[in-house]
Write a protein that holds these residues in place. Sequence first.
Motif, PDB file in Angstrom:
ATOM      1  N   ILE A  72       4.120 -18.311  67.068  1.00 39.48           N
ATOM      2  CA  ILE A  72       3.245 -18.993  68.040  1.00 39.48           C
ATOM      3  C   ILE A  72       3.242 -20.466  67.659  1.00 39.48           C
ATOM      4  CG2 ILE A  72       0.900 -19.169  68.960  1.00 39.48           C
ATOM      5  CD1 ILE A  72       0.532 -16.187  68.215  1.00 39.48           C
ATOM      6  N   ASP A  73       3.755 -21.292  68.568  1.00 37.05           N
ATOM      7  CA  ASP A  73       3.998 -22.699  68.251  1.00 37.05           C
ATOM      8  C   ASP A  73       3.330 -23.605  69.293  1.00 37.05           C
ATOM      9  OD1 ASP A  73       4.968 -24.935  67.045  1.00 37.05           O
ATOM     10  OD2 ASP A  73       7.043 -24.701  67.699  1.00 37.05           O
ATOM     11  N   CYS A  74       2.005 -23.467  69.437  1.00 36.94           N
ATOM     12  CA  CYS A  74       1.303 -24.243  70.467  1.00 36.94           C
ATOM     13  C   CYS A  74       0.284 -25.216  69.858  1.00 36.94           C
ATOM     14  CB  CYS A  74       0.594 -23.304  71.449  1.00 36.94           C
ATOM     15  SG  CYS A  74      -0.621 -22.225  70.681  1.00 36.94           S
ATOM     16  N   HIS A  75       0.214 -25.274  68.523  1.00 31.35           N
ATOM     17  CA  HIS A  75      -0.775 -26.137  67.880  1.00 31.35           C
ATOM     18  C   HIS A  75      -0.114 -27.435  67.425  1.00 31.35           C
ATOM     19  CE1 HIS A  75      -2.380 -22.024  67.506  1.00 31.35           C
ATOM     20  NE2 HIS A  75      -3.562 -22.599  67.621  1.00 31.35           N
ATOM     21  N   SER A  76      -0.885 -28.526  67.479  1.00 39.83           N
ATOM     22  CA  SER A  76      -0.334 -29.828  67.107  1.00 39.83           C
ATOM     23  C   SER A  76      -0.895 -30.321  65.775  1.00 39.83           C
ATOM     24  CB  SER A  76      -0.624 -30.862  68.198  1.00 39.83           C
ATOM     25  OG  SER A  76      -2.013 -30.969  68.418  1.00 39.83           O
ATOM     26  N   ASP A  77      -1.655 -29.463  65.098  1.00 41.62           N
ATOM     27  CA  ASP A  77      -2.202 -29.823  63.789  1.00 41.62           C
ATOM     28  C   ASP A  77      -2.514 -28.529  63.032  1.00 41.62           C
ATOM     29  OD1 ASP A  77      -3.300 -31.295  61.640  1.00 41.62           O
ATOM     30  OD2 ASP A  77      -4.123 -32.795  63.002  1.00 41.62           O
ATOM     31  N   VAL A  78      -3.169 -28.654  61.888  1.00 38.53           N
ATOM     32  CA  VAL A  78      -3.444 -27.493  61.031  1.00 38.53           C
ATOM     33  C   VAL A  78      -4.416 -26.535  61.718  1.00 38.53           C
ATOM     34  CG1 VAL A  78      -4.427 -26.769  58.819  1.00 38.53           C
ATOM     35  CG2 VAL A  78      -3.020 -28.827  58.945  1.00 38.53           C
ATOM     36  N   ILE A  79      -4.098 -25.242  61.680  1.00 36.69           N
ATOM     37  CA  ILE A  79      -4.965 -24.208  62.263  1.00 36.69           C
ATOM     38  C   ILE A  79      -6.083 -23.913  61.266  1.00 36.69           C
ATOM     39  CG2 ILE A  79      -5.032 -21.803  63.067  1.00 36.69           C
ATOM     40  CD1 ILE A  79      -1.704 -22.770  63.329  1.00 36.69           C
ATOM     41  N   LEU A  80      -7.329 -23.991  61.729  1.00 37.18           N
ATOM     42  CA  LEU A  80      -8.489 -23.856  60.841  1.00 37.18           C
ATOM     43  C   LEU A  80      -9.002 -22.423  60.753  1.00 37.18           C
ATOM     44  CD1 LEU A  80     -10.449 -27.047  61.976  1.00 37.18           C
ATOM     45  CD2 LEU A  80      -9.003 -26.793  59.958  1.00 37.18           C
ATOM     46  N   SER A  81      -8.911 -21.665  61.853  1.00 37.23           N
ATOM     47  CA  SER A  81      -9.392 -20.278  61.819  1.00 37.23           C
ATOM     48  C   SER A  81      -8.745 -19.476  62.940  1.00 37.23           C
ATOM     49  CB  SER A  81     -10.920 -20.216  61.938  1.00 37.23           C
ATOM     50  OG  SER A  81     -11.356 -20.634  63.215  1.00 37.23           O
ATOM     51  N   MET A  82      -8.722 -18.148  62.735  1.00 40.93           N
ATOM     52  CA  MET A  82      -8.201 -17.205  63.735  1.00 40.93           C
ATOM     53  C   MET A  82      -9.195 -16.063  63.867  1.00 40.93           C
ATOM     54  SD  MET A  82      -4.131 -16.840  62.793  1.00 40.93           S
ATOM     55  CE  MET A  82      -4.300 -16.308  61.091  1.00 40.93           C
ATOM     56  N   SER A  83      -9.345 -15.548  65.104  1.00 42.08           N
ATOM     57  CA  SER A  83     -10.225 -14.403  65.325  1.00 42.08           C
ATOM     58  C   SER A  83      -9.687 -13.571  66.482  1.00 42.08           C
ATOM     59  CB  SER A  83     -11.651 -14.880  65.644  1.00 42.08           C
ATOM     60  OG  SER A  83     -12.498 -13.781  65.939  1.00 42.08           O
ATOM     61  N   PHE A  84      -9.738 -12.244  66.323  1.00 43.20           N
ATOM     62  CA  PHE A  84      -9.280 -11.326  67.368  1.00 43.20           C
ATOM     63  C   PHE A  84     -10.456 -10.781  68.159  1.00 43.20           C
ATOM     64  CE2 PHE A  84      -5.881 -10.976  64.208  1.00 43.20           C
ATOM     65  CZ  PHE A  84      -4.763 -11.128  65.015  1.00 43.20           C
TER      66      PHE A  84
END
Length: 504
Positions: A199-211
């Motif tokens: 998944i390559d849609c972020h332009s900076d560091v990912i801070l958190s993920m939740s389902f």
Amino acid sequence: GGIPPICSNICPHAIHLIHYLVTLVSLVMSWRPTYRSSKFRNVYGKVANRENCFDGIPITKNVHDNHFCAVNSKFLAVVTESAGGGSFIVIPVPQSGRLDSHYPKVCGHQGNVLDIKWNPFFENIIASCSEDTSVRVWEIPDGGLRRNMTEAVLELYGHSRRVGLIEWHPTSSGILFSAGYDYKILIWNLEIGEPVKMIDCHSDVILSMSFNTDGSLLATSCKDKKLRIIEPRSGRVLQQASCKNHRVNRVVFLGNMKRLLTTGVSRWNTRQIALWDQEDLSMPMVDEDIDGLSGLLFPFYDADTHMLYLAGKGDGNIRYFEITTEKPYIQYLMEFRSPAPQKGLGVMPKHGLDVAACEVFRFYKLVTLKGLIEPISMIVPRRSDTYQEDIYPMTAGTEPALSASEWLSGINRDPVLMSLKDGFNRPNQLVFKAPVKEKKSVVVNGIDLLENVPPRTENELLRMFFRQQDELRRLKEELTTKDVRIRQLELELNNLKNVSPNNV
């Protein structure tokens, strides 16, 4: 039924005014604050006795914004300080008390460990990620470690920079998500030990993920100040919010309510929470300032009780709220207070709670300065000794609803539910089988992720540099030796030419 004789001389306007006042008083008397009807309004936090705490643990001093702690009904895992490489310890939950200074560790990583998570379906399987760009999956023996563990069941390489976050899929047994500082999320199929989606849609560091509950949607918060809802199998961004007045740090799905909750910072630098409709992220449904402190706010949501817990990094308190479907949506309940600041918090899964004590949530609080981990039980006070069905509905159990290949094929299923009534004593018959992997390229979306992978840590960079220096020195010496030999051969040739034929 008409005006009493004593009031017969009162004018009609006064009578209307009296009726209005009586109605108003009755409304005021019948009104109660909304939280008073909540069965959780008296929930309180209870710290375990000292002998039930875990003492003498060299908790990591890393400043990365994670919990550094993971817990299930069998084991407590904590990231520790270590000289060179990264490590964490795994302690059986009943084995509380002071830890031996030579207690064995899981120490295969070559850089600091940044996140650890237990598999929700295999209680002996834990995943870790590190500054060395790898994700590793470990199998802990029953009873815990007897010696240092350096060999992982799986070593997963695909990120080009350090990996800061990992999350297990909530319903599928062999799907693991990892987010790296290369701004990419990789989906790993552990049945084959390979990444199957990037998944390559972020332009900076990912801070958190939740389902969400069935794992069909993934919410992310990112340093680019955007909140996203992603369809993970396609990588498509379904909803996106650019948060100008609420800088999002952490996001959590609120069960099946089709809502998200974020913690963050307001434009005036106050800590804030916001509630969002997952179908429309154009603006939050409600936002609420919490306080003016600076520590990151971690949200924890219990879908069974609809309770939200907020714990600030470096704070000693934990606030808790009830989430409702009607206004005001977020209802403050109470606050657990403690003087010791928390570095991170682990959360016990539901099947590990003490239902006889009406325990609805349990934190494991990391107190770095004391090298201490304190269990904190959130308890609903009840007089009855019988099982309290209203506070323990059917909950997500330890059986997966899907295999990895089923989920990847597009199937969604809700979690397999279990009752806590008879205690958790149903053994899981599943066995985790790691694939046998051959060394080969890792191609995702047409890109070989292992091609030209850079050094994973500073130590590795230095080792590589010194190896290259040694190789250059060796090659220079070899060249010098060959130059000398060439010169010798040239002289010998010249000597042969200069010898006259008469002397031959």
